[in-house]
Design an enzyme around this catalytic site. Structure first.
Site, short mmCIF file in Angstrom:
data_model
loop_
_atom_site.label_atom_id
_atom_site.label_comp_id
_atom_site.label_asym_id
_atom_site.label_seq_id
_atom_site.Cartn_x
_atom_site.Cartn_y
_atom_site.Cartn_z
N ALA A 34 21.81 2.49 -44.98
CA ALA A 34 21.27 3.22 -45.61
C ALA A 34 20.15 3.37 -45.27
CB ALA A 34 21.94 2.88 -47.29
N ALA A 39 22.22 7.48 -41.47
CA ALA A 39 22.20 7.71 -42.70
C ALA A 39 21.01 8.53 -42.70
CB ALA A 39 22.10 5.97 -43.14
N TYR A 150 31.24 -5.28 -37.40
CA TYR A 150 32.25 -5.15 -38.74
C TYR A 150 33.76 -6.38 -39.58
CZ TYR A 150 32.06 -0.17 -37.20
OH TYR A 150 31.42 1.65 -36.78
N TYR A 206 33.34 15.30 -34.49
CA TYR A 206 33.78 16.35 -33.69
C TYR A 206 34.71 16.62 -34.60
CZ TYR A 206 30.54 17.61 -30.30
OH TYR A 206 29.64 17.94 -29.44
N ASP A 263 30.59 7.10 -24.41
CA ASP A 263 30.22 7.45 -25.29
C ASP A 263 30.88 9.53 -26.16
OD1 ASP A 263 28.14 8.26 -26.59
OD2 ASP A 263 27.17 9.71 -25.97
N HIS A 268 35.43 12.10 -28.21
CA HIS A 268 35.11 13.70 -29.13
C HIS A 268 35.68 14.58 -28.45
CE1 HIS A 268 31.44 12.02 -31.10
NE2 HIS A 268 30.92 11.72 -30.08
N LYS A 361 23.93 14.64 -19.89
CA LYS A 361 22.30 14.90 -20.60
C LYS A 361 21.70 15.36 -19.79
CE LYS A 361 23.33 10.81 -23.85
NZ LYS A 361 22.56 12.35 -24.98
N ARG A 366 21.82 23.36 -24.39
CA ARG A 366 22.67 22.66 -25.74
C ARG A 366 23.92 23.56 -26.22
NH1 ARG A 366 20.96 20.41 -31.03
NH2 ARG A 366 22.16 19.24 -31.67
N TRP A 617 65.13 3.15 -0.94
CA TRP A 617 65.60 1.24 -1.28
C TRP A 617 64.51 0.60 -1.97
CZ3 TRP A 617 70.63 0.98 0.50
CH2 TRP A 617 70.83 2.20 1.88
#
Length: 791
Positions: A34, A39, A150, A206, A263, A268, A361, A366, A617
């Site tokens: 959080a 976040a 995870y 995305y 990435d 995406h 990058k 952009r 063959w």
């Protein structure tokens, strides 16, 4: 009674309906991580947007921020973020202030570090429900934490923090989901031990971008226009592009592990491409149908090779890695920060259409978009003024799904006016006014029907709303994830040591990263400047000279992909020469995994191969039905024969399945094949035999100490393999040695030991059958990649 106080306050200022609406139940949202970057930037704002949208829905909410930090510092950090939350511009200031105040009161921080913390959180949620007299609707756990955490967190939630039935559980997972196919399979298996598939929501943000999310609905609502033209006869190419001006500074630790393909492209851009090329489901709102059609699209893609990609790295990247990761001066990274990849499909709809995926990058702008460019057969003899009219058939015809940023600075859908006027949902998309000052791909906006969202929404707000509604079509299923990694992993493996092209960054890149389609692959258009390659202009000295002979025969050696390209060219040359000489070409091919890349290369790049005059063959076959996954013939058919025009009667599978039995000696399958060879192949001398080498030195299905096939008169024999399936049928060594040419293909590190051994031993076919390959009046050529040769 926190929740009761919140409800009373909100009712007092008129933000909520009467209390009866709360009967739909309570939802607890737990945000793990959080206080992290994601976040702070997106997730809390997305949760606040969910609260604003659903505060009148009849559900009550509590929001639990969680991290490893202790209670006081964690709480301080979290509330610093919450105080900065904002409302959309169209929200009334009074209502915004009230809702923000209530959201803060409904949010609390928890340290979730050990099993007992999860038990305490569960107890707290259940106590709240009991005190307020609420029915639990469900719980959302959002994992904004590194993937290595995870499994442990999943175990704690499963054992201590699941809601009681019939309340639902939704677990949200952020990428990266693995590093390659193997790690993704491992992670998927671990998570499957704790959660059901329908409980997991893998986020690719995305899919929350409005222009991406609208690709399938757009195709569905415009079927009448698109059905005739959405195919290889009309589409010139498809491009999916994401360009960034920022570099990897501050993220080099992540980038060194992942690079631009993992990435951006594997997730995406691939997802956007799938929406464009998959067959359209009857119901585009059915998550199940969408996933099945995406999987079929993945299965139709050609495998990627080293020549399918161009890779680049901006010049400052190495020094940033040295600085941030404390690497030694002179450290050289081969991590790509730019990639252009060419993808092809063998589906009837898209065969021959290039799909180009590009991202990088430190580029000049952009912008992100998916663009379908149509072929233009028109020629317009009229003057320039007339030709420049918006509806002129001579103008480019295209459909663009514009993700945002760039010249338009908004998500948009653009359709060339000389194509059709699209059907767009008026409640969510509005036609934009023409602006003469803006251009897209060199064309003024007046050349397009352009639509932008009625209300622009952040991708994470869209996805969090879909999680709340249980809409799974905007998320990545396990099957979808593994299909994507299965597609991308071979390219990642084959380019892992490839030095990327260096580029200065920004507008200084000029044309340095331009690439073009060449011989079924891609290559940079311009040669790399010497000063970028090597600042001192010196030729690097760390190269090895490799002898051009192996076991007294010619040796061709290169990296695997270049080697296969050379072998395919040499095979085509041999075929053309043979057909010119005798009118036909007799080719005997080995099975196994090594030649798969070769078969695909022959099918995709060698359109001059004289298949009409070729006989194919088999060198050997496993004693399994021809439809069995272990069958050499099935692999040959899958990767080569079904894609080229070989006359049906020129294909000669080995007769291992006779009288409903497999390789029974009295059925005489070996003798039948020998008779076919004698009848069709002049002097039983194949024009070309392709062999491989096993780690034990076997070739074809001739194994060390084999009782049959190493000598004697028999031309086709039954043999025994030390591994399953044990029974095999094989050409004999004497028959192989009658060929005009024998090519031996050896690939991979796993073959280094046997390659080294073979370079030292003499003619000992009983120990190493491959050492007995020595054409009596033909030529033997070895094709050995660097990994097998040098280790």
């Amino acid at each position: 009674k926190m929740l009761g106080r919140v409800l009373c306050t909100v009712l007092f200022v008129g933000a909520l309906p009467p209390p009866a609406a709360a009967s739909q139940g309570h939802i607890s949202v737990v945000l793990l991580g959080a206080t992290g970057d994601l976040a702070k930037k997106y997730l809390w704002q997305g949760l606040f947007q969910l609260y604003m949208d659903q505060v009148s829905s009849g559900h009550s909410f509590t929001f639990h921020g969680a991290a490893l930090a202790a209670l006081e510092p964690g709480q301080r950090l979290m509330f610093d973020v919450l105080k900065k939350l904002s409302c959309p511009p169209d929200e009334a200031p009074n209502r915004c202030a009230v809702l923000k105040d209530q959201f803060l009161k409904l949010s609390q921080y928890h340290q979730l570090k050990a099993a007992e913390n999860y038990t305490a959180l569960n107890r707290e949620i259940e106590t709240l429900l009991r005190q307020e007299g609420l029915r639990e609707a469900g719980r959302i756990f959002y994992f904004s934490v590194p993937p290595f955490a995870y499994t442990e967190i999943a175990g704690h939630i499963n054992s201590s923090c699941r809601p009681r039935a019939p309340a639902w559980l939704r677990v949200v997972l952020e990428k990266p989901f693995g590093h390659d196919l193997h790690s993704a399979q491992q992670l998927a298996a671990q998570l499957a031990g704790f959660f059901r598939e329908e409980e997991m929501y893998r986020v690719d943000h995305y899919l929350g971008k409005q222009a991406v999310a609208h690709i399938l609905p757009f195709r569905d609502q415009n079927r009448q226009f698109l059905d005739p033209i959405w195919n290889r006869h009309h589409v010139e190419r498809v491009e999916v592009v994401l360009k960034e001006t920022v570099d990897a500074k501050g993220r080099t630790s992540f980038y060194e592990q992942y690079g631009v393909i993992r990435d951006v492209l594997q997730n995406h851009l691939t997802e956007a491409l799938m929406f464009l090329i998959m067959e359209l489901p009857a119901n585009v709102s059915s998550a199940q149908e969408v996933v099945q059609h995406k999987l079929q699209a993945f299965q139709s893609l050609w495998g990627l090779q080293r020549s399918s990609a161009v890779l680049g790295q901006y010049q400052a990247y190495d020094s940033q890695v040295q600085e941030e990761l404390q690497e030694a001066r002179g450290y050289v990274s081969t991590t790509p920060t730019f990639a252009g990849v060419l993808i092809h499909s063998h589906s009837p709809r898209w065969e021959g259409v290039p799909f180009l995926l590009t991202s990088g990058k430190a580029l000049d702008e952009r912008v992100g978009y998916a663009r379908v460019l149509f072929k233009n057969r028109a020629y317009c003899p009229q003057s320039g003024t007339l030709r420049d009219a918006g509806h002129s058939q001579c103008k480019p015809k295209q459909i663009i799904f514009y993700f945002g940023h760039g010249a338009l600075n908004t998500p948009a859908v653009l359709v060339s006016r000389n194509l059709f006027q699209p059907v767009m949902p008026k409640d969510s998309w509005k036609e934009a006014g023409a602006r003469s000052d803006l251009h897209v791909f060199g064309q003024p906006l007046s050349d397009f029907y352009m639509y932008s969202p009625v209300k622009e929404r952040d991708a994470y707000s869209v996805l969090i709303s879909n999680i709340y509604h249980g809409r799974k079509d905007f998320f990545i299923t396990t099957e979808n994830l593994l299909a994507s990694w299965a597609f991308w992993t071979p390219l990642l493996d084959s380019t892992s040591r490839q030095p990327p092209r260096l580029y200065p960054g920004g507008v200084e890149n000029q044309q340095l990263l331009d690439f073009e389609m060449v011989a079924g692959g891609v290559a940079f258009t311009l040669a790399e400047p010497a000063e970028l390659l090597n600042p001192g202009g010196q030729v690097p000295s760390d190269f090895r000279a490799i002898q051009s002979k192996f076991r007294q025969s010619p040796l061709v050696s290169a990296w695997a992909e270049e080697l296969i390209a050379q072998l395919a060219s040499d095979m085509e040359e041999a075929a053309v020469r043979s057909v010119a000489r005798s009118g036909q070409f007799h080719l005997a091919l080995s099975g196994g995994s090594s030649p798969v890349g070769l078969f695909q290369r022959l099918a995709r790049h060698h359109y001059g191969f004289p298949w009409q005059h070729s006989h194919v063959w088999l060198v050997d076959e496993r004693c399994v039905p021809l439809t069995d996954g272990e069958s050499n013939f099935l692999g040959l058919h899958r990767h080569l024969l079904q894609h080229v025009r070989v006359p049906y009667f020129n294909i000669h599978p080995m007769p291992v399945h006779l009288n409903r039995r497999l390789c029974v000696e009295e059925d005489g399958g070996a003798e039948l094949y020998a008779k076919d060879i004698a009848a069709l192949v002049a002097n039983a001398s194949f024009d070309l035999v392709l062999l491989g080498v096993g780690t034990d030195g076997h070739t074809a299905s001739l194994f060390p100490r084999s009782e049959h096939g190493l000598d004697g008169a028999a031309t086709v024999v039954l043999t025994e393999s030390p591994v399953k399936p044990h029974q095999r049928m094989s050409l004999s060594l004497p028959l192989i040695n009658r060929a005009r040419q024998v090519f031996v293909l050896v690939l991979g590190k796993g073959k280094h030991d046997i390659t080294t051994l073979l370079s030292r031993v003499g003619h000992e076919p009983r120990k190493w059958p491959i050492s007995g390959v020595s054409p009596s009046s033909g030529q033997l050529v070895w094709y050995v990649d660097y990994e097998a040769l040098l280790g």
